[in-house]
Design a protein around this motif. Structure first.
Motif, PDB file in Angstrom:
ATOM      1  N   GLY A 177     -15.142 -22.538  11.581  1.00 44.15           N
ATOM      2  CA  GLY A 177     -14.448 -22.289  12.835  1.00 44.15           C
ATOM      3  C   GLY A 177     -15.450 -22.238  13.984  1.00 44.15           C
ATOM      4  O   GLY A 177     -16.645 -22.001  13.771  1.00 44.15           O
ATOM      5  N   MET A 178     -14.955 -22.435  15.197  1.00 45.15           N
ATOM      6  CA  MET A 178     -15.860 -22.588  16.338  1.00 45.15           C
ATOM      7  C   MET A 178     -16.737 -21.367  16.571  1.00 45.15           C
ATOM      8  O   MET A 178     -17.923 -21.490  16.892  1.00 45.15           O
ATOM      9  CB  MET A 178     -15.052 -22.907  17.590  1.00 45.15           C
ATOM     10  CG  MET A 178     -15.882 -23.721  18.586  1.00 45.15           C
ATOM     11  SD  MET A 178     -14.946 -24.167  20.028  1.00 45.15           S
ATOM     12  CE  MET A 178     -13.890 -25.432  19.344  1.00 45.15           C
ATOM     13  N   THR A 205     -17.325 -28.475  13.430  1.00 47.60           N
ATOM     14  CA  THR A 205     -16.134 -27.701  13.759  1.00 47.60           C
ATOM     15  C   THR A 205     -15.138 -28.646  14.436  1.00 47.60           C
ATOM     16  O   THR A 205     -15.283 -29.860  14.346  1.00 47.60           O
ATOM     17  CB  THR A 205     -16.501 -26.482  14.637  1.00 47.60           C
ATOM     18  OG1 THR A 205     -15.358 -25.657  14.792  1.00 47.60           O
ATOM     19  CG2 THR A 205     -16.999 -26.910  16.025  1.00 47.60           C
ATOM     20  N   PHE A 206     -14.089 -28.084  15.036  1.00 46.47           N
ATOM     21  CA  PHE A 206     -13.125 -28.973  15.694  1.00 46.47           C
ATOM     22  C   PHE A 206     -12.594 -28.330  16.960  1.00 46.47           C
ATOM     23  O   PHE A 206     -12.624 -27.114  17.136  1.00 46.47           O
ATOM     24  CB  PHE A 206     -11.979 -29.333  14.745  1.00 46.47           C
ATOM     25  CG  PHE A 206     -10.936 -28.252  14.621  1.00 46.47           C
ATOM     26  CD1 PHE A 206     -11.223 -27.077  13.938  1.00 46.47           C
ATOM     27  CD2 PHE A 206      -9.659 -28.394  15.171  1.00 46.47           C
ATOM     28  CE1 PHE A 206     -10.276 -26.084  13.818  1.00 46.47           C
ATOM     29  CE2 PHE A 206      -8.708 -27.391  15.050  1.00 46.47           C
ATOM     30  CZ  PHE A 206      -9.020 -26.235  14.379  1.00 46.47           C
ATOM     31  N   LEU A 207     -12.124 -29.190  17.830  1.00 49.05           N
ATOM     32  CA  LEU A 207     -11.544 -28.758  19.099  1.00 49.05           C
ATOM     33  C   LEU A 207     -10.128 -29.312  19.140  1.00 49.05           C
ATOM     34  O   LEU A 207      -9.926 -30.522  19.232  1.00 49.05           O
ATOM     35  CB  LEU A 207     -12.372 -29.337  20.248  1.00 49.05           C
ATOM     36  CG  LEU A 207     -12.032 -28.833  21.638  1.00 49.05           C
ATOM     37  CD1 LEU A 207     -12.518 -27.399  21.797  1.00 49.05           C
ATOM     38  CD2 LEU A 207     -12.678 -29.715  22.695  1.00 49.05           C
ATOM     39  N   ILE A 220     -15.140 -32.270  15.884  1.00 53.00           N
ATOM     40  CA  ILE A 220     -14.066 -33.271  15.862  1.00 53.00           C
ATOM     41  C   ILE A 220     -13.236 -33.065  17.124  1.00 53.00           C
ATOM     42  O   ILE A 220     -12.779 -31.944  17.392  1.00 53.00           O
ATOM     43  CB  ILE A 220     -13.174 -33.127  14.610  1.00 53.00           C
ATOM     44  CG1 ILE A 220     -14.053 -33.068  13.342  1.00 53.00           C
ATOM     45  CG2 ILE A 220     -12.162 -34.260  14.521  1.00 53.00           C
ATOM     46  CD1 ILE A 220     -13.283 -32.791  12.062  1.00 53.00           C
ATOM     47  N   VAL A 221     -13.063 -34.109  17.901  1.00 51.90           N
ATOM     48  CA  VAL A 221     -12.395 -33.985  19.204  1.00 51.90           C
ATOM     49  C   VAL A 221     -11.302 -35.043  19.331  1.00 51.90           C
ATOM     50  O   VAL A 221     -11.372 -36.092  18.681  1.00 51.90           O
ATOM     51  CB  VAL A 221     -13.407 -34.164  20.358  1.00 51.90           C
ATOM     52  CG1 VAL A 221     -14.381 -32.987  20.428  1.00 51.90           C
ATOM     53  CG2 VAL A 221     -14.161 -35.476  20.222  1.00 51.90           C
ATOM     54  N   PRO A 225      -7.535 -38.728  16.520  1.00 49.26           N
ATOM     55  CA  PRO A 225      -6.321 -38.365  17.277  1.00 49.26           C
ATOM     56  C   PRO A 225      -5.729 -37.007  16.885  1.00 49.26           C
ATOM     57  O   PRO A 225      -5.022 -36.395  17.676  1.00 49.26           O
ATOM     58  CB  PRO A 225      -5.345 -39.502  16.954  1.00 49.26           C
ATOM     59  CG  PRO A 225      -5.892 -40.160  15.723  1.00 49.26           C
ATOM     60  CD  PRO A 225      -7.363 -39.977  15.768  1.00 49.26           C
ATOM     61  N   ALA A 226      -6.026 -36.522  15.681  1.00 49.79           N
ATOM     62  CA  ALA A 226      -5.463 -35.238  15.236  1.00 49.79           C
ATOM     63  C   ALA A 226      -6.594 -34.375  14.682  1.00 49.79           C
ATOM     64  O   ALA A 226      -6.768 -34.271  13.460  1.00 49.79           O
ATOM     65  CB  ALA A 226      -4.376 -35.469  14.188  1.00 49.79           C
ATOM     66  N   PRO A 227      -7.382 -33.750  15.559  1.00 48.27           N
ATOM     67  CA  PRO A 227      -8.580 -33.031  15.105  1.00 48.27           C
ATOM     68  C   PRO A 227      -8.285 -31.937  14.081  1.00 48.27           C
ATOM     69  O   PRO A 227      -9.038 -31.780  13.110  1.00 48.27           O
ATOM     70  CB  PRO A 227      -9.128 -32.416  16.399  1.00 48.27           C
ATOM     71  CG  PRO A 227      -8.598 -33.267  17.494  1.00 48.27           C
ATOM     72  CD  PRO A 227      -7.249 -33.714  17.023  1.00 48.27           C
TER      73      PRO A 227
END
Lengths: 338, 338, 338
Positions: free
Chosen positions: B27-28, B37-39, B57-58, B72-74
């Motif tokens: 997690g961020m 991590t991802f946004l 991942i954005v 498209p779907a982080p």
């Protein structure tokens, strides 16, 4: 014990016959002759008249025919005395032969491992800890000293449970947090929950309560916090120390509670809510925003309890208010016509 | 895995150094150097500045010093990657010798039957399914492939549980529906509950949740529906597919839910209520009538969320409104006197 | 059975072909040819047209092509017939060799002690009583005759459970009441809970429900009371006979309920509340004061249901009422200016 001895142990003073033999400890309504009870507040002193106890712990000396122990905190003194007269029974130490204990398990001194207990790989159990029948502790968990897990408790992998912790029957610690994300077809795809639960020392958790493990990191229950039955604590919550969470309260993900918070029965917290120290939330309240100032809150959505109580009192009068508005309108119409 | 490899697996594209070695997924807030991590949304991009992850991942390429996987779907991509780095641990296949297995039980390939599991007559367990310690499955139940029943789950007779189903610890499937009828002396006479529960594929059920069997026929939980902890689903409910039922929600008898319904925490549904597809019900709402149109509902009794929120905002102003009405009345009285 | 025989057993009379062979008992929607169903009220008689049953139990003779059994209480008659066609299955009597039975345990005739059952010291189990797998009964408990404890039930020490009692899976009887008192440092000190739970005859308790033992004295559930799943009953409650407590209701400490009380789903009772005989409380209500008169109550705080429903109807109109007040004020201002 004689009353004098009791007073000395509790750090109070005797009024009346200190040589009185105290045969038991009991609540005011049920107390019998020979027993001692307590009076939390002088305002209840009328109840003493119909009480059969021979002695009473009181905050200040008062007019009564009973022997007294004067103590500044009667309930606390009573709780300590009660624990001496009625200590929590403890099963014999030992490991039942039916228990299933995986490789790498470390058991402390004088543990009790009851029948049908299953301990996963590398579980560590501290000294004097009691696991009642049917407890399942999955791999990698650590449980401290002097803790008690009642029957049929389940602890998921890698949970950390402190010392002097009590988990009542049916409690589930460390189940997956409720985390999914939709795929392109609207199906819910699981976000694996890879964190853990940490329960600090002196926490007590009521029957069938669930505390989920964190998505990442930790779900924490702070030292000395007491949780009632059937409570839900979701992933990544950080519950501060010395708080009270009453039955059927539900705390959604990533909430943060301060110390000495009280959530009454059936309270609900939306996710990511922060509750400050010494905040008290009334039963059935729904909290959807941070409550940072100490104080008493209520309602759904929760606001200051004073405001909440004020509007609540008026709710039954809504029909009357509505009628009045109609009436005023009519009268205004009539005046305007003139 | 290298970042380039991750991007290819997820079907995204790399911005930055594709040769970066990714050591973990996090997690961020907790991510460390070397991790990804991802946004979920560009609006949170300020949080990236204080995040220690090496890659993110954005949804769209953005200004940041971190390496990026554009997808498209982080959140979905992240969930898939997480499952690769942290697959759900699975106990070894095998049947523990302490398990109690009745006549006629059929076990699939590579099942795990843990200690203290009891399987009733003619129970069928599919391939790769895992039963953790203390699970009790009564006679005539069928459980599919690749399902997991965590510790101390109870499944009453004749229940049908699909493939890829997860039942968390303490879940009770198929207990009697709550059905009685009074006799001439006002005693509640049991209406035997002779139906069953059917849990379809890819359903997950949270800890200590209860799903009662039907009086007649079936209580059904549709494919892909996810249910949180401590939820009550009464007899003869028909819960549609791909729905979300959050903790402590309660669904009374013979309710019917469409697909992609969301019931937030502590929601209550009266019996015989029908909820249409894609209906979302806010936390603590009480639904006593059908909600057929897709949309967001709240309050008790539940209505359109917009209306509910509007009146909710005014509740704290009730005392002021009441005072104003009194004041208007006085002023009117004065005018009328003239 | 032939229809004539059924009518005789139930104490009803046949209209139509008494020689009809009845092959089964079913709900109206699911009934097939050859089966019998029931019609609780004449107002539902249109549903008979699409029903495939060959016979129906009705309160009065009616126009239909189905054979009829006329009986003054069709639901009750149906319940009795259902119990004959579908008796609750009962496992074979006997004591499983895996069960762990402490010293001093007394087992009645024809008991069933299933695998992985643990019975503490001096437990007494009556005749014909069934303990399903994983049940844990702690020392000193007494359980009557013809009772059933489903899987993974936990009964804490010294509990008393009557005859013909049913405890569904995961029920916890007798866990500690939630009692603490703060010490000088604000830590919660346990008040040992030294009372017990008494469950009278013919009580049924739903899955994962918790009934705490008394601080002193007894928590009592009266004869014939039926409790649904996930209910909380706190220490020292005295629940009267023949009451109904629906799922997820929560009853705080020292509440007293009369006979034939109904608490609907998710109702909450504050502590020390007394509820009179034949009081019905609507779902999600919050009761913080005694309700002594028989009748129907709702809302939070709970009041007469009529008043509650009346103001509830007006809640969505609050914005309109508020606007009207503003408008009236303006008009009054204008008049006063003149």
């Amino acid at each position: 014990m004689k009353l004098q001895e009791i007073a000395e142990r509790l750090g109070g003073t005797v009024e009346g016959d200190g040589s009185l033999e105290i045969t038991g400890v009991n609540g005011m309504e049920l107390a019998e002759q020979g027993q001692i009870t307590f009076l939390a507040d002088k305002k209840f002193k009328d109840q003493l008249k119909t009480c059969n106890a021979s002695a009473v712990i009181v905050p200040k000396k008062m007019e009564t025919d009973k022997a007294q122990v004067v103590h500044p905190a009667p309930a606390l003194a009573f709780a300590k005395l009660l624990a001496e007269y009625h200590p929590e029974p403890r099963p014999q130490p030992g490991v039942d032969e039916s228990a299933c204990i995986a490789d790498g398990v470390q058991l402390g001194k004088d543990v009790t491992i009851s029948p049908f207990v299953a301990l996963g790989k590398d579980v560590v159990i501290g000294d004097n800890t009691v696991l009642h029948p049917g407890v399942v502790v999955h791999e990698g968990c650590r449980i401290g000293n002097n803790s008690t897990l009642f029957a049929n408790v389940t602890v998921y992998r890698n949970s950390v449970i402190g010392n002097h912790v009590v988990l009542h029957a049916g409690v589930v610690i460390g189940a997956d947090g409720f985390g999914y994300t939709p795929d392109e077809k609207g199906r819910h795809v699981k976000i694996n929950q890879v964190g853990r639960v940490v329960i600090e020392d002196h926490v007590e958790v009521g029957a069938n309560t669930c505390i989920d493990r964190a998505a990442f990191g930790e779900t924490v229950v702070g030292e000395g916090t007491k949780i009632d039955n059937l409570v839900q604590i979701a992933h990544n919550c950080d519950i501060g120390p010395h708080s009270i969470i009453v039955s059927q309260a539900g705390i959604a993900g990533t909430c943060k509670l301060g110390h000495h918070v009280v959530l009454a029965g059936q309270v609900g917290l939306a996710d990511h809510v922060t509750i400050g120290d010494q905040v008290i939330v009334a039963a059935q309240a729904g909290v959807n925003k941070d409550l940072s100032e100490p104080g008493f809150y209520g309602g759904s959505p929760a606001i200051s309890a004073m405001t909440w109580k004020r509007y609540t009192t008026l709710l039954p009068k809504l029909p009357e208010l509505s009628r009045k508005i109609q009436e005023l309108e009519k009268r205004l119409n009539a005046i305007e016509k003139e």
